[in-house]
Scaffold this active site. Sequence first.
Site, PDB file in Angstrom:
ATOM      1  N   ARG A  51       0.814  -1.216   0.000  1.00 50.26           N
ATOM      2  CA  ARG A  51       0.000   0.000   0.000  1.00 50.26           C
ATOM      3  C   ARG A  51       0.853   1.274   0.000  1.00 50.26           C
ATOM      4  NH1 ARG A  51      -4.444  -1.047   1.186  1.00 50.26           N
ATOM      5  NH2 ARG A  51      -3.646  -2.686   2.537  1.00 50.26           N
ATOM      6  N   LYS A  80      23.151  -8.732   0.489  1.00 46.92           N
ATOM      7  CA  LYS A  80      24.601  -9.037   0.417  1.00 46.92           C
ATOM      8  C   LYS A  80      25.332  -8.393   1.593  1.00 46.92           C
ATOM      9  CE  LYS A  80      24.207  -8.973  -4.571  1.00 46.92           C
ATOM     10  NZ  LYS A  80      24.195  -8.013  -5.669  1.00 46.92           N
ATOM     11  N   ARG A 101      11.547   2.411   3.524  1.00 45.16           N
ATOM     12  CA  ARG A 101      10.911   1.647   4.597  1.00 45.16           C
ATOM     13  C   ARG A 101      11.885   0.564   5.030  1.00 45.16           C
ATOM     14  NH1 ARG A 101       5.101  -0.869   5.724  1.00 45.16           N
ATOM     15  NH2 ARG A 101       4.786   1.353   5.931  1.00 45.16           N
TER      16      ARG A 101
END
Lengths: 305, 148
Positions: A51, A80, A101
């Site tokens: 969203r 990595k 985020r």
Amino acid sequence: MRHLLSPEDFTVQELDQLFDLAADIESNMGRYAHVCDGRILATCFYEPSTRTRLSFESAMHRLGGSVLGFADASNSSASKGESVADTIRVVSCYSDICAIRHPKEGAAAVAAQFSRIPVINAGDGGHQHPTQTLTDLLTIRSLKGRLSELSIGLCGDLKFGRTVHSLIHAMSRYANIRFYFISPPELRVPDYITDKLREMNIPFEEVIRLEDVLGDLDLLYMTRVQKERFFNEEDYIRLKDFYILDEEKMRLAREDMQILHPLPRVNEISVELDKDPRAAYFRQVQYGVYVRMALIMTLLSLKAE
Amino acid sequence: MLNVGKIEEGFVLDHIKAGRSLSIYHYLGLDRLDCPVAIIKNARSDVMGKKDILKVECSIDALDLDVLAFLDHDITVNVIKNGEIVEKKTLPLPKEIRGVIHCSNPRCITSVERGLPHIFYLADEEKGTYRCRYCDERFHETDASVKY
């Protein structure tokens, strides 16, 4: 260069300007279709969030800009072992603004520290989710016509729910706000927040039964009990369906009360309520796009022609 | 009674909790300074019973004493010039503490990000509350230890 890490990074006056711009975008979408021509938004999502990511991407596309990024950490160099600091240094070379985020609290602050481009915190663990708060404030202002003189009920997971914490902080800056905290005892608002409200002389009540206060509310902000915030699955299963808002309970609510929810919803709002004019949670999603458009423009210091 | 000679210029850190002088010595980086230092442990004290004292002979600009107030509220700092006490310092709590204490929140970015200094800001001067600059978690003395 400005970033948005917490809703308090903007003053109340700056928020007013942002919401005025978002309201103008809502009314005159066409005026803004090319404001970000040639600009690139990077969406760096270390944990899945369909969203929020789509909302940012929609906002940038509607402004005429382009988007690049990754949708979870396994598709990025983080898998990595690359640090947030190194990732943002690299992303700064590819784009003009970044929404990040990350599951760890404070990750966006680290990104901002090492970035050459504006950073927007699109959620850092259980800490902050400022663009959800801006979405909530714009929705409230648009639907109620004001951000002061409101009785606000917050219901569900008030302990781990970062959207709730941010909204309480943000609404505390407006006059004559009264809070009703509706939660099971295990998911009460943390003490540091209620201590702060006492210090600021902002009235609040903590109750367990939604029915006890429903008739007093101008707004009801429902939340989902989030599985990912629990270390113990048993606790999650016991608490996840503690509140279910349905037609019967809504008979107790005022005619002009608005129901908000940051979504996704699970069982806490019955689907039969979706046709109730007081159900504002899908309109809230739309306001999320307008406010993100306004935010991108503001952080990039862009204006419509 | 143990006697340690007077110093001409520097500091006397008095009323250190007994047993903590070595921690303070390391934190202030005195091990890296080429100057005379006297560490007095378990000196008799009417008020504290036992206390530690540090005497440091160095230029008074050579040390950053800001964080002492955070480490131990009761430390008295006597500034010495020409063999005399010229100032008794009361140290305010520092606005920021960098690289001294660690955030204990397992969800904080500092738990995984390499090379990131642990920084705490003074959130409440009255209560002496410090919070992590990144995750806003409150520092509890029981959760974390001073790191050297």
